[in-house]
Motif scaffolding. Structure first.
Motif, PDB file in Angstrom:
ATOM      1  N   ALA A  61     -91.874  83.309-101.289  1.00 21.92           N
ATOM      2  CA  ALA A  61     -92.505  84.570-101.699  1.00 21.92           C
ATOM      3  C   ALA A  61     -91.467  85.640-102.023  1.00 21.92           C
ATOM      4  O   ALA A  61     -91.755  86.573-102.761  1.00 21.92           O
ATOM      5  CB  ALA A  61     -93.446  85.068-100.606  1.00 21.92           C
ATOM      6  N   GLY A  62     -90.270  85.503-101.500  1.00 21.96           N
ATOM      7  CA  GLY A  62     -89.220  86.480-101.751  1.00 21.96           C
ATOM      8  C   GLY A  62     -88.358  86.192-102.961  1.00 21.96           C
ATOM      9  O   GLY A  62     -87.371  86.890-103.200  1.00 21.96           O
ATOM     10  N   LEU A  63     -88.716  85.202-103.757  1.00 19.31           N
ATOM     11  CA  LEU A  63     -87.889  84.823-104.903  1.00 19.31           C
ATOM     12  C   LEU A  63     -87.994  85.789-106.084  1.00 19.31           C
ATOM     13  O   LEU A  63     -87.146  85.776-106.965  1.00 19.31           O
ATOM     14  CB  LEU A  63     -88.244  83.405-105.374  1.00 19.31           C
ATOM     15  N   GLY A  64     -89.051  86.575-106.140  1.00 14.81           N
ATOM     16  CA  GLY A  64     -89.208  87.518-107.241  1.00 14.81           C
ATOM     17  C   GLY A  64     -89.736  86.899-108.520  1.00 14.81           C
ATOM     18  O   GLY A  64     -89.531  87.439-109.605  1.00 14.81           O
ATOM     19  N   CYS A  65     -90.445  85.781-108.414  1.00 14.23           N
ATOM     20  CA  CYS A  65     -91.001  85.138-109.609  1.00 14.23           C
ATOM     21  C   CYS A  65     -92.484  85.484-109.730  1.00 14.23           C
ATOM     22  O   CYS A  65     -93.100  85.968-108.787  1.00 14.23           O
ATOM     23  CB  CYS A  65     -90.810  83.623-109.537  1.00 14.23           C
ATOM     24  N   GLU A  66     -93.031  85.236-110.909  1.00 14.81           N
ATOM     25  CA  GLU A  66     -94.467  85.437-111.094  1.00 14.81           C
ATOM     26  C   GLU A  66     -95.235  84.130-110.911  1.00 14.81           C
ATOM     27  O   GLU A  66     -96.401  84.130-110.544  1.00 14.81           O
ATOM     28  CB  GLU A  66     -94.774  86.037-112.467  1.00 14.81           C
ATOM     29  N   ILE A  67     -94.552  83.007-111.150  1.00 14.31           N
ATOM     30  CA  ILE A  67     -95.167  81.686-111.017  1.00 14.31           C
ATOM     31  C   ILE A  67     -94.233  80.806-110.205  1.00 14.31           C
ATOM     32  O   ILE A  67     -93.045  80.702-110.506  1.00 14.31           O
ATOM     33  CB  ILE A  67     -95.400  81.025-112.391  1.00 14.31           C
ATOM     34  N   LEU A  68     -94.784  80.153-109.197  1.00 15.58           N
ATOM     35  CA  LEU A  68     -94.031  79.195-108.404  1.00 15.58           C
ATOM     36  C   LEU A  68     -94.639  77.819-108.625  1.00 15.58           C
ATOM     37  O   LEU A  68     -95.848  77.636-108.469  1.00 15.58           O
ATOM     38  CB  LEU A  68     -94.103  79.541-106.913  1.00 15.58           C
ATOM     39  N   ILE A  69     -93.799  76.874-108.993  1.00 15.89           N
ATOM     40  CA  ILE A  69     -94.233  75.488-109.136  1.00 15.89           C
ATOM     41  C   ILE A  69     -93.679  74.728-107.945  1.00 15.89           C
ATOM     42  O   ILE A  69     -92.466  74.698-107.728  1.00 15.89           O
ATOM     43  CB  ILE A  69     -93.707  74.867-110.443  1.00 15.89           C
ATOM     44  N   LEU A  70     -94.560  74.130-107.164  1.00 11.96           N
ATOM     45  CA  LEU A  70     -94.155  73.333-106.020  1.00 11.96           C
ATOM     46  C   LEU A  70     -94.251  71.864-106.402  1.00 11.96           C
ATOM     47  O   LEU A  70     -95.344  71.354-106.649  1.00 11.96           O
ATOM     48  CB  LEU A  70     -95.043  73.633-104.809  1.00 11.96           C
ATOM     49  N   GLY A  71     -93.104  71.204-106.504  1.00 11.86           N
ATOM     50  CA  GLY A  71     -93.052  69.771-106.790  1.00 11.86           C
ATOM     51  C   GLY A  71     -93.020  69.007-105.480  1.00 11.86           C
ATOM     52  O   GLY A  71     -92.084  69.168-104.693  1.00 11.86           O
ATOM     53  N   THR A  72     -94.033  68.193-105.220  1.00 11.41           N
ATOM     54  CA  THR A  72     -94.223  67.582-103.897  1.00 11.41           C
ATOM     55  C   THR A  72     -93.798  66.120-103.837  1.00 11.41           C
ATOM     56  O   THR A  72     -94.347  65.353-103.053  1.00 11.41           O
ATOM     57  CB  THR A  72     -95.690  67.726-103.473  1.00 11.41           C
ATOM     58  N   GLY A  73     -92.831  65.727-104.633  1.00 10.62           N
ATOM     59  CA  GLY A  73     -92.403  64.331-104.656  1.00 10.62           C
ATOM     60  C   GLY A  73     -93.181  63.567-105.716  1.00 10.62           C
ATOM     61  O   GLY A  73     -93.743  64.152-106.637  1.00 10.62           O
ATOM     62  N   MET A  74     -93.206  62.266-105.590  1.00 18.46           N
ATOM     63  CA  MET A  74     -93.840  61.445-106.622  1.00 18.46           C
ATOM     64  C   MET A  74     -95.363  61.478-106.567  1.00 18.46           C
ATOM     65  O   MET A  74     -96.018  61.010-107.493  1.00 18.46           O
ATOM     66  CB  MET A  74     -93.328  59.997-106.531  1.00 18.46           C
ATOM     67  N   LYS A  75     -95.922  62.053-105.495  1.00 24.86           N
ATOM     68  CA  LYS A  75     -97.373  62.235-105.403  1.00 24.86           C
ATOM     69  C   LYS A  75     -97.674  63.718-105.284  1.00 24.86           C
ATOM     70  O   LYS A  75     -96.950  64.458-104.631  1.00 24.86           O
ATOM     71  CB  LYS A  75     -97.941  61.532-104.161  1.00 24.86           C
ATOM     72  N   GLN A  76     -98.766  64.128-105.898  1.00 22.07           N
ATOM     73  CA  GLN A  76     -99.224  65.508-105.758  1.00 22.07           C
ATOM     74  C   GLN A  76     -99.912  65.639-104.404  1.00 22.07           C
ATOM     75  O   GLN A  76    -100.835  64.888-104.087  1.00 22.07           O
ATOM     76  CB  GLN A  76    -100.187  65.859-106.876  1.00 22.07           C
ATOM     77  N   ARG A  77     -99.431  66.578-103.600  1.00 22.51           N
ATOM     78  CA  ARG A  77    -100.012  66.846-102.284  1.00 22.51           C
ATOM     79  C   ARG A  77    -100.140  68.352-102.143  1.00 22.51           C
ATOM     80  O   ARG A  77     -99.236  69.088-102.506  1.00 22.51           O
ATOM     81  CB  ARG A  77     -99.110  66.290-101.180  1.00 22.51           C
ATOM     82  N   PHE A  78    -101.247  68.798-101.610  1.00 23.02           N
ATOM     83  CA  PHE A  78    -101.498  70.225-101.504  1.00 23.02           C
ATOM     84  C   PHE A  78    -101.189  70.736-100.100  1.00 23.02           C
ATOM     85  O   PHE A  78    -101.652  70.153 -99.120  1.00 23.02           O
ATOM     86  CB  PHE A  78    -102.953  70.545-101.867  1.00 23.02           C
ATOM     87  N   PRO A  79    -100.453  71.850 -99.998  1.00 26.96           N
ATOM     88  CA  PRO A  79    -100.198  72.437 -98.681  1.00 26.96           C
ATOM     89  C   PRO A  79    -101.472  73.065 -98.129  1.00 26.96           C
ATOM     90  O   PRO A  79    -102.398  73.405 -98.878  1.00 26.96           O
ATOM     91  CB  PRO A  79     -99.133  73.495 -98.958  1.00 26.96           C
ATOM     92  N   HIS A  80    -101.497  73.226 -96.829  1.00 25.71           N
ATOM     93  CA  HIS A  80    -102.648  73.849 -96.180  1.00 25.71           C
ATOM     94  C   HIS A  80    -102.790  75.282 -96.712  1.00 25.71           C
ATOM     95  O   HIS A  80    -101.793  76.001 -96.849  1.00 25.71           O
ATOM     96  CB  HIS A  80    -102.467  73.865 -94.660  1.00 25.71           C
ATOM     97  N   PRO A  81    -104.001  75.715 -97.026  1.00 27.66           N
ATOM     98  CA  PRO A  81    -104.203  77.061 -97.582  1.00 27.66           C
ATOM     99  C   PRO A  81    -103.616  78.186 -96.722  1.00 27.66           C
ATOM    100  O   PRO A  81    -103.174  79.207 -97.260  1.00 27.66           O
ATOM    101  CB  PRO A  81    -105.723  77.181 -97.680  1.00 27.66           C
TER     102      PRO A  81
END
Length: 125
Positions: A61-81
């Motif tokens: 959150a402190g990176l100063g970007c407007e869009i963050l892309i989270l690459g979760t390895g070879m499978k898409q996995r969603f972090p807990h809300p």
């Protein structure tokens, strides 16, 4: 997979990736890495997807970007809300993708001159 090479050295772009690494320009990264157009933060998170915690998301959150892309390895996995509170408070959009999609999307957004960051995690070997 090799991606199209952007001839511009002006921004950090991802030249290639697989399950164990990404190449940003000519530099190989084999552990978690944040890639932004003007900077790189290697080893931003110790551990894999399963160990993501609030501290990791507060850092993002402190990176100063407007869009963050989270690459979760070879499978898409969603972090807990509940982990995304700091990103919402900073008004940062989050996109969660597998590693390949994250790399390709990051390069497209950089080419559009967007304020983007890719936080990339790799599958354990």
């Amino acid at each position: 997979m090799k991606l199209h090479l952007d001839k511009s050295d002006q921004y950090n772009t991802i030249a290639r990736y697989d399950a164990t690494h990404v190449m940003v320009g000519t530099t190989r990264h084999e552990s978690s890495v944040i890639v932004m157009p003007n900077r790189i933060e290697p080893d931003w998170h110790q551990g894999g997807f399963a160990t993501l915690d609030e501290a990791a998301f507060e850092h993002l959150a402190g990176l100063g970007c407007e869009i963050l892309i989270l690459g979760t390895g070879m499978k898409q996995r969603f972090p807990h809300p509940s982990l995304m509170k700091s990103l919402m408070a900073a008004r940062i959009g989050l996109e969660v993708m597998d590693l390949g999609s994250a790399c390709r999307t990051y390069n497209i957004l950089v080419a559009e001159h967007r304020t983007v960051a890719a936080a990339l995690l790799f599958d354990p070997v």
